[in-house]
Design a protein around this motif. Structure first.
Motif, PDB file in Angstrom:
ATOM      1  N   MET A  89     -40.051 -16.927  36.931  1.00  0.00           N
ATOM      2  CA  MET A  89     -40.549 -16.502  38.229  1.00  0.00           C
ATOM      3  C   MET A  89     -41.959 -17.057  38.422  1.00  0.00           C
ATOM      4  SD  MET A  89     -39.411 -12.450  38.136  1.00  0.00           S
ATOM      5  CE  MET A  89     -39.595 -12.171  39.904  1.00  0.00           C
ATOM      6  N   MET A  90     -42.378 -17.135  39.670  1.00  0.00           N
ATOM      7  CA  MET A  90     -43.761 -17.471  40.002  1.00  0.00           C
ATOM      8  C   MET A  90     -44.374 -16.258  40.683  1.00  0.00           C
ATOM      9  SD  MET A  90     -44.238 -20.497  38.817  1.00  0.00           S
ATOM     10  CE  MET A  90     -45.895 -20.660  39.484  1.00  0.00           C
ATOM     11  N   VAL A  91     -45.566 -15.850  40.237  1.00  0.00           N
ATOM     12  CA  VAL A  91     -46.186 -14.647  40.783  1.00  0.00           C
ATOM     13  C   VAL A  91     -47.633 -14.939  41.170  1.00  0.00           C
ATOM     14  CG1 VAL A  91     -44.717 -13.159  39.373  1.00  0.00           C
ATOM     15  CG2 VAL A  91     -46.996 -13.782  38.546  1.00  0.00           C
ATOM     16  N   ALA A  92     -48.130 -14.085  42.054  1.00  0.00           N
ATOM     17  CA  ALA A  92     -49.537 -14.155  42.463  1.00  0.00           C
ATOM     18  C   ALA A  92     -50.046 -12.734  42.609  1.00  0.00           C
ATOM     19  CB  ALA A  92     -49.663 -14.914  43.787  1.00  0.00           C
ATOM     20  N   ALA A  93     -51.346 -12.595  42.661  1.00  0.00           N
ATOM     21  CA  ALA A  93     -51.945 -11.275  42.849  1.00  0.00           C
ATOM     22  C   ALA A  93     -51.748 -10.826  44.293  1.00  0.00           C
ATOM     23  CB  ALA A  93     -53.432 -11.313  42.513  1.00  0.00           C
ATOM     24  N   ASN A  94     -51.449  -9.534  44.479  1.00  0.00           N
ATOM     25  CA  ASN A  94     -51.389  -8.984  45.831  1.00  0.00           C
ATOM     26  C   ASN A  94     -52.771  -9.046  46.469  1.00  0.00           C
ATOM     27  OD1 ASN A  94     -48.617  -8.062  46.212  1.00  0.00           O
ATOM     28  ND2 ASN A  94     -49.041  -6.664  44.513  1.00  0.00           N
ATOM     29  N   ASN A 154     -55.633 -17.604  45.787  1.00  0.00           N
ATOM     30  CA  ASN A 154     -54.877 -18.858  45.947  1.00  0.00           C
ATOM     31  C   ASN A 154     -54.214 -19.331  44.661  1.00  0.00           C
ATOM     32  OD1 ASN A 154     -55.629 -19.149  48.692  1.00  0.00           O
ATOM     33  ND2 ASN A 154     -57.640 -19.943  48.052  1.00  0.00           N
ATOM     34  N   ASP A 155     -54.253 -18.511  43.642  1.00  0.00           N
ATOM     35  CA  ASP A 155     -53.711 -18.923  42.338  1.00  0.00           C
ATOM     36  C   ASP A 155     -52.311 -18.378  42.110  1.00  0.00           C
ATOM     37  OD1 ASP A 155     -55.959 -20.405  41.278  1.00  0.00           O
ATOM     38  OD2 ASP A 155     -57.008 -18.481  41.231  1.00  0.00           O
ATOM     39  N   LYS A 156     -51.585 -19.037  41.246  1.00  0.00           N
ATOM     40  CA  LYS A 156     -50.235 -18.599  40.887  1.00  0.00           C
ATOM     41  C   LYS A 156     -50.079 -18.648  39.373  1.00  0.00           C
ATOM     42  CE  LYS A 156     -48.216 -23.210  41.738  1.00  0.00           C
ATOM     43  NZ  LYS A 156     -49.440 -23.858  42.267  1.00  0.00           N
ATOM     44  N   CYS A 157     -49.111 -17.879  38.886  1.00  0.00           N
ATOM     45  CA  CYS A 157     -48.870 -17.787  37.441  1.00  0.00           C
ATOM     46  C   CYS A 157     -47.371 -17.888  37.189  1.00  0.00           C
ATOM     47  CB  CYS A 157     -49.418 -16.466  36.901  1.00  0.00           C
ATOM     48  SG  CYS A 157     -49.117 -16.175  35.131  1.00  0.00           S
ATOM     49  N   GLU A 158     -46.984 -18.749  36.274  1.00  0.00           N
ATOM     50  CA  GLU A 158     -45.573 -18.830  35.895  1.00  0.00           C
ATOM     51  C   GLU A 158     -45.254 -17.665  34.952  1.00  0.00           C
ATOM     52  OE1 GLU A 158     -42.849 -22.443  34.463  1.00  0.00           O
ATOM     53  OE2 GLU A 158     -44.020 -21.557  32.823  1.00  0.00           O
ATOM     54  N   ASN A 196     -44.779  -5.300  41.794  1.00  0.00           N
ATOM     55  CA  ASN A 196     -46.197  -5.267  41.424  1.00  0.00           C
ATOM     56  C   ASN A 196     -46.980  -6.535  41.752  1.00  0.00           C
ATOM     57  OD1 ASN A 196     -46.903  -2.683  39.664  1.00  0.00           O
ATOM     58  ND2 ASN A 196     -44.781  -3.258  39.212  1.00  0.00           N
ATOM     59  N   PHE A 197     -46.274  -7.607  42.140  1.00  0.00           N
ATOM     60  CA  PHE A 197     -46.961  -8.860  42.409  1.00  0.00           C
ATOM     61  C   PHE A 197     -46.516  -9.434  43.742  1.00  0.00           C
ATOM     62  CE2 PHE A 197     -46.979  -8.378  37.809  1.00  0.00           C
ATOM     63  CZ  PHE A 197     -48.293  -8.690  37.483  1.00  0.00           C
ATOM     64  N   ALA A 198     -47.269 -10.407  44.218  1.00  0.00           N
ATOM     65  CA  ALA A 198     -46.927 -11.121  45.439  1.00  0.00           C
ATOM     66  C   ALA A 198     -46.216 -12.418  45.090  1.00  0.00           C
ATOM     67  CB  ALA A 198     -48.191 -11.416  46.244  1.00  0.00           C
ATOM     68  N   CYS A 199     -45.473 -12.938  46.056  1.00  0.00           N
ATOM     69  CA  CYS A 199     -44.813 -14.225  45.870  1.00  0.00           C
ATOM     70  C   CYS A 199     -45.734 -15.326  46.387  1.00  0.00           C
ATOM     71  CB  CYS A 199     -43.487 -14.246  46.630  1.00  0.00           C
ATOM     72  SG  CYS A 199     -42.662 -15.854  46.600  1.00  0.00           S
ATOM     73  N   PRO A 200     -46.048 -16.322  45.554  1.00  0.00           N
ATOM     74  CA  PRO A 200     -46.900 -17.418  46.030  1.00  0.00           C
ATOM     75  C   PRO A 200     -46.203 -18.183  47.157  1.00  0.00           C
ATOM     76  CG  PRO A 200     -46.635 -17.462  43.632  1.00  0.00           C
ATOM     77  CD  PRO A 200     -45.627 -16.511  44.164  1.00  0.00           C
ATOM     78  N   GLY A 201     -46.960 -18.816  48.003  1.00  0.00           N
ATOM     79  CA  GLY A 201     -46.374 -19.597  49.077  1.00  0.00           C
ATOM     80  C   GLY A 201     -45.788 -20.904  48.574  1.00  0.00           C
ATOM     81  N   PHE A 235     -42.429 -21.646  48.155  1.00  0.00           N
ATOM     82  CA  PHE A 235     -41.156 -21.607  47.438  1.00  0.00           C
ATOM     83  C   PHE A 235     -40.046 -21.135  48.367  1.00  0.00           C
ATOM     84  CE2 PHE A 235     -44.329 -20.924  44.035  1.00  0.00           C
ATOM     85  CZ  PHE A 235     -44.024 -22.031  43.254  1.00  0.00           C
ATOM     86  N   GLU A 236     -38.896 -21.815  48.301  1.00  0.00           N
ATOM     87  CA  GLU A 236     -37.769 -21.467  49.173  1.00  0.00           C
ATOM     88  C   GLU A 236     -37.128 -20.151  48.740  1.00  0.00           C
ATOM     89  OE1 GLU A 236     -35.009 -24.654  49.357  1.00  0.00           O
ATOM     90  OE2 GLU A 236     -36.475 -26.127  50.052  1.00  0.00           O
ATOM     91  N   ILE A 237     -37.025 -19.937  47.426  1.00  0.00           N
ATOM     92  CA  ILE A 237     -36.442 -18.705  46.884  1.00  0.00           C
ATOM     93  C   ILE A 237     -37.585 -17.740  46.572  1.00  0.00           C
ATOM     94  CG2 ILE A 237     -35.080 -17.717  44.998  1.00  0.00           C
ATOM     95  CD1 ILE A 237     -33.775 -20.477  44.670  1.00  0.00           C
ATOM     96  N   PRO A 238     -37.487 -16.456  46.980  1.00  0.00           N
ATOM     97  CA  PRO A 238     -38.563 -15.495  46.675  1.00  0.00           C
ATOM     98  C   PRO A 238     -38.921 -15.494  45.196  1.00  0.00           C
ATOM     99  CG  PRO A 238     -36.964 -14.525  48.173  1.00  0.00           C
ATOM    100  CD  PRO A 238     -36.397 -15.850  47.750  1.00  0.00           C
ATOM    101  N   PHE A 239     -40.202 -15.655  44.922  1.00  0.00           N
ATOM    102  CA  PHE A 239     -40.737 -15.707  43.566  1.00  0.00           C
ATOM    103  C   PHE A 239     -40.194 -16.892  42.768  1.00  0.00           C
ATOM    104  CE2 PHE A 239     -41.325 -11.296  44.810  1.00  0.00           C
ATOM    105  CZ  PHE A 239     -42.615 -11.020  44.385  1.00  0.00           C
ATOM    106  N   ASP A 240     -39.478 -17.789  43.464  1.00  0.00           N
ATOM    107  CA  ASP A 240     -38.879 -18.948  42.789  1.00  0.00           C
ATOM    108  C   ASP A 240     -38.058 -18.513  41.577  1.00  0.00           C
ATOM    109  OD1 ASP A 240     -38.456 -21.743  42.746  1.00  0.00           O
ATOM    110  OD2 ASP A 240     -39.888 -21.981  41.099  1.00  0.00           O
ATOM    111  N   LEU A 241     -37.383 -17.371  41.707  1.00  0.00           N
ATOM    112  CA  LEU A 241     -36.658 -16.775  40.575  1.00  0.00           C
ATOM    113  C   LEU A 241     -35.460 -17.624  40.187  1.00  0.00           C
ATOM    114  CD1 LEU A 241     -35.900 -13.050  39.990  1.00  0.00           C
ATOM    115  CD2 LEU A 241     -34.084 -14.718  39.701  1.00  0.00           C
ATOM    116  N   GLU A 242     -35.320 -17.831  38.892  1.00  0.00           N
ATOM    117  CA  GLU A 242     -34.181 -18.584  38.363  1.00  0.00           C
ATOM    118  C   GLU A 242     -33.820 -18.067  36.978  1.00  0.00           C
ATOM    119  OE1 GLU A 242     -32.810 -23.192  37.280  1.00  0.00           O
ATOM    120  OE2 GLU A 242     -34.905 -22.719  37.719  1.00  0.00           O
ATOM    121  N   ARG A 243     -32.536 -17.729  36.821  1.00  0.00           N
ATOM    122  CA  ARG A 243     -32.020 -17.413  35.490  1.00  0.00           C
ATOM    123  C   ARG A 243     -31.569 -18.732  34.883  1.00  0.00           C
ATOM    124  NH1 ARG A 243     -30.695 -12.099  34.191  1.00  0.00           N
ATOM    125  NH2 ARG A 243     -29.005 -12.816  32.849  1.00  0.00           N
TER     126      ARG A 243
END
Length: 371
Positions: free
Chosen positions: A146-151, A164-168, A111-116, A118-126
């Motif tokens: 995760m880091m997300v952005a609007a599509n 150009n915005d991102k949301c943690e 449902n969201f885009a990955c902000p630019g 970041f090396e890992i998609p969505f900067d996902l980390e458990r």
């Protein structure tokens, strides 16, 4: 005032005047989209969101000023500095159970885009899998970040300026969230010196309790689902019960066919009286018909029906009429199997009712010992 302090002031003022309104719109967008996706996939969770306060931002930048590898960034322009702060806008999904964390992460990808940047998609980390936390038995932090952005397709209308915005985004269970918040406020925001041994032990105990609580919640939800499934089944079964004699006759015809034990049947005749008897003993569901009236038993019921008919003829009585090739066969079958229960239910039924009269003949013949 030092150059760094001046830059921090400029950055906070820039944030307040240029960023806050747009970021509040971003977290509203993220929250609404998350809640919609969770509802569509029936994932039990709560969503909260916030825009970082000016006070919190200032505190973060003050810490950067004291950190050698972060201090150089405070010499950039305010907008560039703010771009490096990942949690200006933040949302949190709190699932009822731990197992739903991965499902929520997958929904986020859809449902969201990955902000630019970041090396890992969505900067996902458990977070619990990081070496820092794994190496500390008393650190019970559990969350997926995760880091997300609007599509691009969502950046229209009132949301056209969010590109150009991102949301943690933090995904955690409700109980893990409790520990995360208490530990954060007690340890991370501690302003009164080192924590005592008792405080460390209490936080550790709480962490262990939340993990046990996850299992309890899982069992509770499983039990609730079982109860709801049973209620749904009960409703389904109730709606399947015969509402009219016509429905009953149609089912008998489909289930048994045109003949029972070689005898042509008229399932319409006596259907009303049979439905009354079936309701009296709570056998008016298709399952009851198929389970109670086996062909071999119906053969015995036919023999009993013919005996009752001979008994009436011997007594020179024309009522009640009995026909083994009609629903009377099933009425007699019910009487044989559920005589006492049927008699109790018919205690206040008028004697001129045909089904009550058939029951009376059965009882009369049994008392007289007729064969």
């Amino acid at each position: 005032m030092s150059a760094v302090e001046q830059k921090i002031n400029e950055t906070v003022k820039f944030f307040e005047s240029k960023e806050v309104d747009r970021l509040e719109k971003l977290v509203r967008f993220v929250t609404t989209k998350l809640e919609k996706a969770l509802a569509e996939h029936q994932i039990l969770a709560r969503v909260s969101s916030r825009v970082k306060s000016s006070q919190s931002l200032r505190g973060k930048l003050d810490k950067w000023a004291e950190t050698p590898d972060k201090e150089p960034e405070l010499h950039l322009e305010p907008q560039e500095i703010l771009h490096k702060v990942n949690d200006l806008a933040a949302a949190r999904v709190m699932t009822y159970t731990e197992k739903d964390r991965d499902a929520v992460a997958e929904l986020v990808r859809e449902n969201f885009a990955c902000p630019g940047g970041f090396e890992i998609p969505f900067d996902l980390e458990r977070k619990e899998e990081s070496p820092r936390i794994k190496s500390n038995d008393q650190n019970h932090y559990r969350a997926t970040h995760m880091m997300v952005a609007a599509n691009e397709s969502d950046c229209v209308g009132e949301f056209s300026n969010l590109g150009n915005d991102k949301c943690e985004l933090q995904i955690t269970s409700l109980l893990a969230h409790v520990w995360n918040e208490i530990e954060h406020d007690t340890v991370y925001k501690n302003l009164t010196g080192e924590l005592s041994v008792l405080e460390h032990e209490a936080i550790d105990s709480l962490g262990n309790l939340t993990k046990t609580g996850d299992s309890v919640i899982k069992s509770l939800l499983r039990a609730r689902q079982g109860r709801e499934d049973k209620q749904q089944l009960d409703l389904s079964e109730e709606s399947a019960r015969f509402a009219t004699a016509e429905e009953l006759s149609e089912f008998l015809s489909k289930h048994f066919g045109p003949k029972v034990n070689g005898q042509e049947m008229d399932y319409a005749a006596g259907g009303r009286e049979l439905l009354f008897c079936l309701r009296a003993v709570n056998w008016h569901h298709p399952r009851d018909i198929t389970g109670q009236f086996a062909p071999r038993f119906l053969l015995d019921a036919r023999k009993e029906t013919l005996r009752l008919k001979r008994f009436l003829e011997k007594s020179q009585r024309s009522r009640p009429t009995l026909d083994a090739a009609s629903c009377d066969l099933f009425i007699v079958a019910v009487i044989i199997k559920k005589h006492e229960a049927l008699a109790r239910e018919m205690r206040d039924v008028h004697s001129n009712r045909r089904e009550k009269a058939i029951l009376g003949v059965f009882e009369e013949r049994s008392v007289n010992g007729e064969k």
